[in-house]
Design a protein around this motif. Structure first.
Motif, PDB file in Angstrom:
ATOM      1  N   GLU A 131       1.898   9.551   3.885  1.00 40.37           N
ATOM      2  CA  GLU A 131       0.726   8.682   3.875  1.00 40.37           C
ATOM      3  C   GLU A 131      -0.170   9.090   5.036  1.00 40.37           C
ATOM      4  N   ALA A 132      -1.444   8.731   4.932  1.00 39.21           N
ATOM      5  CA  ALA A 132      -2.373   9.037   6.014  1.00 39.21           C
ATOM      6  C   ALA A 132      -1.966   8.286   7.282  1.00 39.21           C
ATOM      7  N   LEU A 133      -2.036   8.968   8.417  1.00 40.96           N
ATOM      8  CA  LEU A 133      -1.737   8.362   9.712  1.00 40.96           C
ATOM      9  C   LEU A 133      -3.057   8.053  10.402  1.00 40.96           C
ATOM     10  N   THR A 134      -3.402   6.774  10.477  1.00 38.86           N
ATOM     11  CA  THR A 134      -4.657   6.388  11.107  1.00 38.86           C
ATOM     12  C   THR A 134      -4.525   6.475  12.625  1.00 38.86           C
ATOM     13  N   ALA A 135      -5.669   6.540  13.300  1.00 35.82           N
ATOM     14  CA  ALA A 135      -5.662   6.616  14.761  1.00 35.82           C
ATOM     15  C   ALA A 135      -5.021   5.370  15.363  1.00 35.82           C
ATOM     16  N   GLU A 136      -5.309   4.205  14.766  1.00 35.41           N
ATOM     17  CA  GLU A 136      -4.747   2.963  15.286  1.00 35.41           C
ATOM     18  C   GLU A 136      -3.228   2.932  15.139  1.00 35.41           C
ATOM     19  N   ASN A 137      -2.732   3.382  13.987  1.00 30.71           N
ATOM     20  CA  ASN A 137      -1.289   3.381  13.773  1.00 30.71           C
ATOM     21  C   ASN A 137      -0.613   4.404  14.675  1.00 30.71           C
ATOM     22  N   ARG A 138      -1.255   5.549  14.870  1.00 37.53           N
ATOM     23  CA  ARG A 138      -0.709   6.565  15.775  1.00 37.53           C
ATOM     24  C   ARG A 138      -0.558   5.998  17.188  1.00 37.53           C
ATOM     25  N   THR A 139      -1.595   5.304  17.653  1.00 41.22           N
ATOM     26  CA  THR A 139      -1.561   4.738  19.003  1.00 41.22           C
ATOM     27  C   THR A 139      -0.460   3.694  19.130  1.00 41.22           C
ATOM     28  N   ARG A 140      -0.335   2.863  18.113  1.00 39.75           N
ATOM     29  CA  ARG A 140       0.682   1.810  18.163  1.00 39.75           C
ATOM     30  C   ARG A 140       2.086   2.405  18.182  1.00 39.75           C
ATOM     31  N   ILE A 141       2.340   3.385  17.334  1.00 36.51           N
ATOM     32  CA  ILE A 141       3.667   4.002  17.270  1.00 36.51           C
ATOM     33  C   ILE A 141       3.996   4.695  18.587  1.00 36.51           C
ATOM     34  N   ALA A 142       3.027   5.437  19.122  1.00 38.78           N
ATOM     35  CA  ALA A 142       3.251   6.142  20.386  1.00 38.78           C
ATOM     36  C   ALA A 142       3.539   5.168  21.519  1.00 38.78           C
ATOM     37  N   PRO A 259      -9.805   5.566   0.112  1.00 35.17           N
ATOM     38  CA  PRO A 259      -8.835   4.558   0.567  1.00 35.17           C
ATOM     39  C   PRO A 259      -8.718   4.512   2.084  1.00 35.17           C
ATOM     40  N   MET A 260      -8.994   5.647   2.739  1.00 29.99           N
ATOM     41  CA  MET A 260      -8.901   5.670   4.197  1.00 29.99           C
ATOM     42  C   MET A 260      -9.936   4.752   4.836  1.00 29.99           C
ATOM     43  N   ALA A 261     -11.066   4.537   4.154  1.00 24.55           N
ATOM     44  CA  ALA A 261     -12.090   3.651   4.710  1.00 24.55           C
ATOM     45  C   ALA A 261     -11.551   2.232   4.842  1.00 24.55           C
ATOM     46  N   PHE A 262     -10.821   1.779   3.819  1.00 26.49           N
ATOM     47  CA  PHE A 262     -10.229   0.442   3.879  1.00 26.49           C
ATOM     48  C   PHE A 262      -9.105   0.388   4.916  1.00 26.49           C
ATOM     49  N   GLY A 263      -8.265   1.435   4.922  1.00 23.38           N
ATOM     50  CA  GLY A 263      -7.140   1.441   5.846  1.00 23.38           C
ATOM     51  C   GLY A 263      -7.575   1.424   7.297  1.00 23.38           C
ATOM     52  N   THR A 264      -8.539   2.268   7.635  1.00 22.82           N
ATOM     53  CA  THR A 264      -9.028   2.324   9.011  1.00 22.82           C
ATOM     54  C   THR A 264      -9.663   1.003   9.415  1.00 22.82           C
ATOM     55  N   LEU A 265     -10.369   0.390   8.479  1.00 16.12           N
ATOM     56  CA  LEU A 265     -11.040  -0.884   8.752  1.00 16.12           C
ATOM     57  C   LEU A 265     -10.032  -1.995   9.039  1.00 16.12           C
ATOM     58  N   LEU A 266      -9.052  -2.150   8.161  1.00 15.43           N
ATOM     59  CA  LEU A 266      -8.122  -3.273   8.284  1.00 15.43           C
ATOM     60  C   LEU A 266      -7.104  -3.067   9.398  1.00 15.43           C
ATOM     61  N   ALA A 273       0.234  -8.065   9.927  1.00 15.43           N
ATOM     62  CA  ALA A 273       1.464  -7.278  10.020  1.00 15.43           C
ATOM     63  C   ALA A 273       1.458  -6.173   8.970  1.00 15.43           C
ATOM     64  N   GLN A 274       1.081  -6.518   7.742  1.00 13.42           N
ATOM     65  CA  GLN A 274       0.937  -5.547   6.656  1.00 13.42           C
ATOM     66  C   GLN A 274      -0.172  -6.007   5.724  1.00 13.42           C
ATOM     67  N   PHE A 275      -0.810  -5.039   5.084  1.00 10.59           N
ATOM     68  CA  PHE A 275      -1.817  -5.386   4.086  1.00 10.59           C
ATOM     69  C   PHE A 275      -1.719  -4.423   2.916  1.00 10.59           C
ATOM     70  N   GLN A 276      -2.253  -4.871   1.803  1.00  7.29           N
ATOM     71  CA  GLN A 276      -2.314  -4.041   0.600  1.00  7.29           C
ATOM     72  C   GLN A 276      -3.535  -4.477  -0.205  1.00  7.29           C
ATOM     73  N   VAL A 277      -4.389  -3.526  -0.528  1.00 12.97           N
ATOM     74  CA  VAL A 277      -5.598  -3.802  -1.301  1.00 12.97           C
ATOM     75  C   VAL A 277      -5.401  -3.196  -2.687  1.00 12.97           C
ATOM     76  N   VAL A 278      -5.427  -4.037  -3.703  1.00 14.10           N
ATOM     77  CA  VAL A 278      -5.170  -3.618  -5.082  1.00 14.10           C
ATOM     78  C   VAL A 278      -6.438  -3.820  -5.907  1.00 14.10           C
ATOM     79  N   GLN A 279      -6.894  -2.763  -6.550  1.00 16.58           N
ATOM     80  CA  GLN A 279      -8.023  -2.902  -7.469  1.00 16.58           C
ATOM     81  C   GLN A 279      -7.464  -3.412  -8.797  1.00 16.58           C
ATOM     82  N   ARG A 339      -0.863   1.294   0.719  1.00 17.61           N
ATOM     83  CA  ARG A 339      -1.722   0.243   1.250  1.00 17.61           C
ATOM     84  C   ARG A 339      -2.942   0.012   0.364  1.00 17.61           C
ATOM     85  N   ILE A 340      -3.421   1.052  -0.295  1.00 22.77           N
ATOM     86  CA  ILE A 340      -4.590   0.949  -1.159  1.00 22.77           C
ATOM     87  C   ILE A 340      -4.194   1.444  -2.547  1.00 22.77           C
TER      88      ILE A 340
END
Length: 345
Positions: A131-142, A259-266, A273-279, A339-340
């Motif tokens: 899955e795509a690794l967002t900058a926010e998730n990378r920072t949190r994991i590190a 989908p990365m636009a939604f992921g980075t935003l949320l 804690a977790q989100f999922q956007v379903v069309q 997530r999307i």
């Protein structure tokens, strides 16, 4: 004159094509009008999952690794993401892994468990893939694990495509992989421009030859040298062509959003804690949320609704309806947490 590495890659490509023709009726028929000695996969016709599915082999798993390498099997442990979270946390707590790899969304969830004090492991390296690794998730994991975090680009068709560097680029394993970014008409796309899809040739696979295979990924090839110093070509994966969210915009027009636009935003919305956007319909998005401990569900939903509405407005898709789901985010049958989820996927 071509470098030694280029000559070696051409030799491997020539061997892979010859092997596929000799051992695969499918490739023998597909390549029957081509010259015998081809060392550049770009000269081959494109293939895809539908054509290969009947002959497709499963990828090696950790269980197979332990079976085939019993003396090394103790080095590797699988932690099933299908298990309840307390059990999932308990297993790495017992094993104390020196490195950790998995879907980026699950690594983010484990990072939250580490922050809460329920997980207490100290891996030196964390590798996010699938899955795509967002900058926010990378920072949190590190921050949670006090570890280096790297991303990897892999697929069932090739488990060693590229590995990430500290500058958030993925460096291709060009010894054994040929990756061709192309547009919708399968014409080459130059570095610096996003592709419509990408064609993969796996020069190592003899069990299931993969030659000019359409992966459906949108990639961006770096046009200059990566500041990390690696001489290998660098890419960023921007999503899958088949996973773009597409909304009607009147007449024959459509609005497409990555989908990365939604992921980075949320990822930036507090209290999630977790989100999922379903069309769930052509012009409807259903949002599944799990709140962080102590967060007010109504406040979180208001923030999510405002952020998604703003994103849709920026893309001229204000007409898309937002639904607040009562069910929590769900995993797919394969175990991957998406997530999307675009319509019909």
């Amino acid at each position: 004159m071509a470098s030694r590495a280029v000559r070696a890659r051409r030799r491997r490509a020539r061997q892979a094509v010859a092997y596929a023709r000799a051992h695969s009726p499918y490739y023998r028929e597909l390549h029957r009008a081509l010259p015998d000695d081809i060392d550049d996969p770009a000269r081959l016709p494109v293939t895809g999952k539908q054509a290969l599915m009947a002959r497709f082999s499963t990828v090696a798993t950790a269980a197979r690794f332990r079976r085939d390498h019993p003396r090394l099997g103790w080095l590797l442990r699988e932690f099933s993401i299908d298990k309840p979270l307390p059990q999932l946390v308990a297993e790495p707590n017992r094993y104390k892994p020196s490195s950790l790899a998995g879907f980026s969304s699950m690594l983010g969830l484990l990072a939250r468990e580490q922050e809460a004090g329920r997980l207490h492991i100290h891996p030196g390296m964390v590798i996010a893939d699938g899955e795509a690794l967002t900058a926010e998730n990378r920072t949190r994991i590190a921050s949670a694990f006090h570890a280096q975090v790297r991303s990897a680009y892999a697929a069932t068709e090739c488990g060693f495509l590229a590995y990430g560097c500290a500058h958030n680029w993925l460096h291709l394993d060009t010894d054994w992989v040929v990756l061709e970014p192309v547009d919708a008409d399968q014409r080459p796309v130059p570095p610096g421009q996003p592709s419509h899809t990408v064609l993969l040739s796996n020069l190592a696979n003899r069990i299931q030859p993969i030659l000019r295979y359409d992966m459906g990924d949108n990639v961006l090839m770096r046009p200059d040298a990566c500041p990390c110093g690696s001489p290998l070509p660098a890419v960023q994966v921007q999503g899958r062509a088949a996973e773009l969210l597409e909304f009607p915009a009147g007449g024959d027009r459509h609005v497409r959003i990555s989908p990365m636009a939604f992921g980075t935003l949320l990822d930036r919305v507090p209290g999630i804690a977790q989100f999922q956007v379903v069309q769930s319909a052509p012009a409807t998005l259903r949002v599944r949320l799990t709140q962080a401990d102590g967060a007010d569900p109504d406040d979180v939903w208001r923030s999510v609704r405002e952020e998604i509405s703003r994103l849709l407005a920026e893309h001229k898709a204000e007409h898309v309806a937002l639904e607040r789901a009562v069910e929590p985010p769900e995993q797919s049958a394969s175990g991957k947490f998406r997530r999307i989820i675009p319509l019909g996927r």
